[in-house]
Structures are given as C-alpha cells and as structure tokens.
Design a protein around this motif. Structure first.
Motif, PDB file in Angstrom:
ATOM      1  N   VAL A  97     -17.766  28.108 -85.499  1.00  0.00           N
ATOM      2  CA  VAL A  97     -16.809  29.190 -85.276  1.00  0.00           C
ATOM      3  C   VAL A  97     -15.737  28.746 -84.282  1.00  0.00           C
ATOM      4  O   VAL A  97     -14.556  29.101 -84.423  1.00  0.00           O
ATOM      5  N   SER A  98     -16.109  27.953 -83.297  1.00  0.00           N
ATOM      6  CA  SER A  98     -15.130  27.454 -82.325  1.00  0.00           C
ATOM      7  C   SER A  98     -14.099  26.563 -83.003  1.00  0.00           C
ATOM      8  O   SER A  98     -12.898  26.632 -82.686  1.00  0.00           O
ATOM      9  N   VAL A  99     -14.536  25.714 -83.932  1.00  0.00           N
ATOM     10  CA  VAL A  99     -13.601  24.873 -84.687  1.00  0.00           C
ATOM     11  C   VAL A  99     -12.631  25.743 -85.480  1.00  0.00           C
ATOM     12  O   VAL A  99     -11.420  25.488 -85.510  1.00  0.00           O
ATOM     13  N   VAL A 100     -13.146  26.783 -86.127  1.00  0.00           N
ATOM     14  CA  VAL A 100     -12.297  27.686 -86.894  1.00  0.00           C
ATOM     15  C   VAL A 100     -11.250  28.339 -85.990  1.00  0.00           C
ATOM     16  O   VAL A 100     -10.057  28.386 -86.315  1.00  0.00           O
ATOM     17  N   LEU A 101     -11.681  28.842 -84.846  1.00  0.00           N
ATOM     18  CA  LEU A 101     -10.758  29.509 -83.922  1.00  0.00           C
ATOM     19  C   LEU A 101      -9.713  28.532 -83.389  1.00  0.00           C
ATOM     20  O   LEU A 101      -8.543  28.898 -83.201  1.00  0.00           O
ATOM     21  N   LEU A 102     -10.130  27.302 -83.151  1.00  0.00           N
ATOM     22  CA  LEU A 102      -9.189  26.293 -82.665  1.00  0.00           C
ATOM     23  C   LEU A 102      -8.139  25.991 -83.727  1.00  0.00           C
ATOM     24  O   LEU A 102      -6.941  25.922 -83.432  1.00  0.00           O
ATOM     25  N   MET A 103      -8.570  25.824 -84.972  1.00  0.00           N
ATOM     26  CA  MET A 103      -7.626  25.557 -86.051  1.00  0.00           C
ATOM     27  C   MET A 103      -6.676  26.734 -86.245  1.00  0.00           C
ATOM     28  O   MET A 103      -5.461  26.556 -86.430  1.00  0.00           O
ATOM     29  N   GLN A 104      -7.203  27.939 -86.193  1.00  0.00           N
ATOM     30  CA  GLN A 104      -6.363  29.127 -86.377  1.00  0.00           C
ATOM     31  C   GLN A 104      -5.337  29.262 -85.264  1.00  0.00           C
ATOM     32  O   GLN A 104      -4.182  29.618 -85.508  1.00  0.00           O
ATOM     33  N   GLY A 105      -5.758  28.994 -84.042  1.00  0.00           N
ATOM     34  CA  GLY A 105      -4.848  29.145 -82.914  1.00  0.00           C
ATOM     35  C   GLY A 105      -3.783  28.070 -82.859  1.00  0.00           C
ATOM     36  O   GLY A 105      -2.624  28.351 -82.522  1.00  0.00           O
ATOM     37  N   LEU A 106      -4.143  26.820 -83.199  1.00  0.00           N
ATOM     38  CA  LEU A 106      -3.216  25.705 -83.059  1.00  0.00           C
ATOM     39  C   LEU A 106      -2.306  25.517 -84.266  1.00  0.00           C
ATOM     40  O   LEU A 106      -1.194  25.007 -84.136  1.00  0.00           O
ATOM     41  N   LEU A 107      -2.769  25.918 -85.453  1.00  0.00           N
ATOM     42  CA  LEU A 107      -1.969  25.709 -86.661  1.00  0.00           C
ATOM     43  C   LEU A 107      -1.315  26.974 -87.186  1.00  0.00           C
ATOM     44  O   LEU A 107      -0.194  26.927 -87.704  1.00  0.00           O
ATOM     45  N   PHE A 108      -2.019  28.107 -87.071  1.00  0.00           N
ATOM     46  CA  PHE A 108      -1.561  29.319 -87.747  1.00  0.00           C
ATOM     47  C   PHE A 108      -1.133  30.429 -86.787  1.00  0.00           C
ATOM     48  O   PHE A 108      -0.866  31.543 -87.229  1.00  0.00           O
ATOM     49  N   ALA A 109      -1.089  30.137 -85.494  1.00  0.00           N
ATOM     50  CA  ALA A 109      -0.659  31.121 -84.486  1.00  0.00           C
ATOM     51  C   ALA A 109      -1.479  32.397 -84.567  1.00  0.00           C
ATOM     52  O   ALA A 109      -0.962  33.503 -84.390  1.00  0.00           O
ATOM     53  N   ASP A 110      -2.772  32.258 -84.846  1.00  0.00           N
ATOM     54  CA  ASP A 110      -3.670  33.408 -84.959  1.00  0.00           C
ATOM     55  C   ASP A 110      -4.648  33.378 -83.793  1.00  0.00           C
ATOM     56  O   ASP A 110      -5.546  32.545 -83.735  1.00  0.00           O
ATOM     57  N   GLY A 111      -4.453  34.298 -82.846  1.00  0.00           N
ATOM     58  CA  GLY A 111      -5.249  34.278 -81.621  1.00  0.00           C
ATOM     59  C   GLY A 111      -4.514  33.498 -80.552  1.00  0.00           C
ATOM     60  O   GLY A 111      -4.091  32.351 -80.770  1.00  0.00           O
ATOM     61  N   GLY A 112      -4.318  34.125 -79.391  1.00  0.00           N
ATOM     62  CA  GLY A 112      -3.534  33.492 -78.340  1.00  0.00           C
ATOM     63  C   GLY A 112      -4.155  32.217 -77.813  1.00  0.00           C
ATOM     64  O   GLY A 112      -5.382  32.062 -77.803  1.00  0.00           O
ATOM     65  N   LEU A 113      -3.315  31.299 -77.340  1.00  0.00           N
ATOM     66  CA  LEU A 113      -3.826  30.051 -76.780  1.00  0.00           C
ATOM     67  C   LEU A 113      -4.452  30.278 -75.409  1.00  0.00           C
ATOM     68  O   LEU A 113      -5.494  29.698 -75.096  1.00  0.00           O
TER      69      LEU A 113
END
Length: 364
Positions: A97-113
C-alpha cells in the motif's frame, strides 16, 4: 481517503511521517520472512515471490481507480490494506500500500506530498493492523476451511475502513487546520466510511476467494489451511500421512501472475472510465463541513499524469486509460524491484546453512 496538503498542520504531518518511516522500516524486516515463505512448496525464491507481491500492489492501484457510489453524491474506493495483508502478509501488505501511495503522490498528484506520512499511517498501517488482527482472530475461531478464510477477510476489510476514518479524525483532532467541530467530523467520516467498508469487504472477499479457488498456496493468510485427513484405526481417529508436496517447478505462479497483470491493466485501462465521478468519502465530508478550502495545490499539479490523465490527449477515455496502464506498469515494476531486493537480502542474511536447515525442517 487520500489526504491533500493543508488539511493537517505541519507538526502532526511531520510526526506521522516519522511513524510512517518507522512502520516501513519494521515492515522491510518482516517482509523478508514473509517473502521467503514457509512450509512445503512455498519458498519460491525472490524471482517468483517478489513479482507476486508487486502484482498485489499493481492490482490495488488499479482497483483504487474504480470509485463506486455509496450514497447520494458520494463515492468510495478500495483502500487495499486488508487485501494486501491477507494475500502476501501484513508486513509486505504495508509495503504494498505504501508503494501505491508513493506512486500516486509522485506521478498522479493524488494525496499531498507533505501529507504522505498521514496517508501511509492511515491507509497502510491502520488498515493492515486492524484488518489482519480481525482476520487472524476469526480464522482461529471459525472452522478450518476456505469459506472461513473468505468470511474472515470480509469482516477484517469491513472494519478496517471505519478504523482508518477514525485514524484521520484523530489526526484532525491533533492537527486540523480549521475550527470545525470534531464531533461532526467524526460522525460524518465514520458514517460514510462504514458504507465504503462494505464495498471494500466485498472486493476483498471476492478477490481472496478467487485466488484461494485456483492457487491457495499463494495466499499468505491461508497457509496451514489444510486439515489432515482422519482415518479410523482400532476404533480411534488418527491423522493420515500427509501427501507428498507437489514440486515447486510444477506449480509455477507465472500463469497466475500474467492473468493478474492482465486483469489489473483491464481494470485501470478500460473499466476505470466507468467509475463514479462523485467525490470520495473524505472529499465529501470536507466539502460539507467546510474544511476543503484548506486544501493546498499539489506540488506536482502540472505533472503530465496529474489527475490520472495524460496532458495533451483530449480524448478523456484514451487519456485516462493510458494513465491507468502507466500506473499499473510503474507500480508492478517498482514494487517488484523493492520486494526482490528485500527477498534477496533475506537470502543473504540466512545463508546456505540456514537455508539447508529450513529445508530439512520442512521435509521433516
């Protein structure tokens, strides 16, 4: 439930960042044991277990794109903690799940950094711990069998989502950037996420049940599920001799992996177009209670993949579909690479002598 920047203040965001880093560090150590496997036929090696864990991360990414309606003007999506924990183990599940959240945040601007620690703590740590604790407790109480695994998966997933909602409420109580009543936030968050939890439970149970039906040996939560055959000897029931384990080579997970990857690409690349366009539970609560105005623009809001689309492609279906395919491909590559490195490190730590000893114990 991706928290954007601005909902939680800097001190609490930093504190949850520390918690998230600690959780990931502990999970890296625990995942070495989970990826190594235990029992006959389960130690498949890094070249096989790592891609399977990477596939779980990619599947969660794909299913998270499928928002489903839960109430008037509100949608929900899979969080994935329960599913990952049951399929690949709790430590590996937190990493998935952490990998998913990292990909979403860094590539798709989903979830603040700056809110990445908030999201990992809430969506990965809380959901996995609650779901797996409920799951293991129920498995011990229920009769041994595949149906019990599915029922336990359903209830573990169901409870994990409102638990995450309570987790956000606690973070809001400690570091919320608005003066909205805590009671109103808690009631709204838990209320809508109970409904989302039903969808989470249905997806988790269906997926776990489907995998168990074709490859129960690949489900971490189903290890040890086999009940010994009983024979009556001189009027007493005794355990029959266990059948010889099927050779690992004969049970290669390659076909399963390819099928799972194809399903993930189909979900993200095609089915996601038909997902609900309504705001998810957190977005709806934030809008209703007025603290959505504190949301800050994402640091990579101008990313070519922001908002799950590809800039420059006007066709919405094509743009979203290609973005989903890129997300699945990137997640499976990054996840598999991380899990391969973790699994390889486990092999280096154990060494040949320990590996031989483990093989002898399994044979015995």
């Amino acid at each position: 439930m991706h928290v954007p920047d601005g909902f939680i203040n800097a001190p609490v965001s930093a504190a949850t960042g520390v918690v998230a880093v600690a959780a990931v560090a502990v999970s890296l150590r625990g995942a070495r044991r989970e990826l190594a496997g235990s029992g006959a036929g389960l130690s498949l090696g890094a070249e096989r277990t790592a891609p399977l864990a990477g596939l779980v991360a990619a599947f969660i990414f794909a299913v998270q794109m499928l928002n489903f309606p839960v109430a008037a003007g509100t949608s929900g999506h899979l969080l994935g903690g329960a599913l990952a924990a049951i399929l690949v183990g709790p430590y590996t599940g937190i990493l998935c799940v952490s990998v998913v959240l990292l990909m979403q945040g860094l590539l798709f601007a989903d979830g603040g950094l700056t809110a990445l620690g908030v999201n990992i703590t809430n969506m990965a740590l809380v959901t996995v711990v609650v779901a797996y604790a409920v799951f293991r407790g129920l498995v011990k109480l229920l009769p041994r069998g595949r149906r019990s695994i599915t029922v336990a998966a359903f209830l573990g997933a169901l409870l994990s989502v409102p638990a995450a909602a309570l987790g956000f409420t606690l973070m809001y109580a400690l570091g919320g950037t608005t003066d909205v009543s805590l009671g109103k936030v808690a009631g709204a968050m838990v209320g809508v996420h109970v409904l989302i939890g039903i969808g989470e439970a249905a997806i988790t149970a269906a997926t776990v049940g489907a995998v168990i039906a074709v490859r129960p040996d690949l489900v971490y939560g189903a290890r040890g599920l086999h009940t010994p055959l009983k024979l009556r000897v001189d009027g007493e029931l005794v355990d029959a001799a266990a059948p010889a384990p099927e050779p690992v080579a004969a049970r290669s997970p390659r076909k399963f992996w390819l099928t799972g990857l194809a399903a993930s690409l189909l979900l993200a690349g095609v089915v996601s177009f038909y997902a609900s366009a309504h705001p998810d539970g957190l977005e709806k609560v934030a809008a209703d209670k007025g603290f959505d105005k504190k949301a800050e623009e994402h640091d990579i809001a101008d990313s070519p993949l922001a908002e799950y689309g590809i800039s420059g492609i006007d066709n919405t279906r094509l743009s979203g579909g290609l973005a989903g395919v890129i997300g699945v491909g990137g997640t499976v590559l990054v996840g598999s690479g991380i899990f391969w490195a973790v699994r390889k490190r486990r092999g280096q730590d154990t060494g040949p002598a320990d590996t031989a000893g483990a093989t002898q114990r399994e044979a015995a």
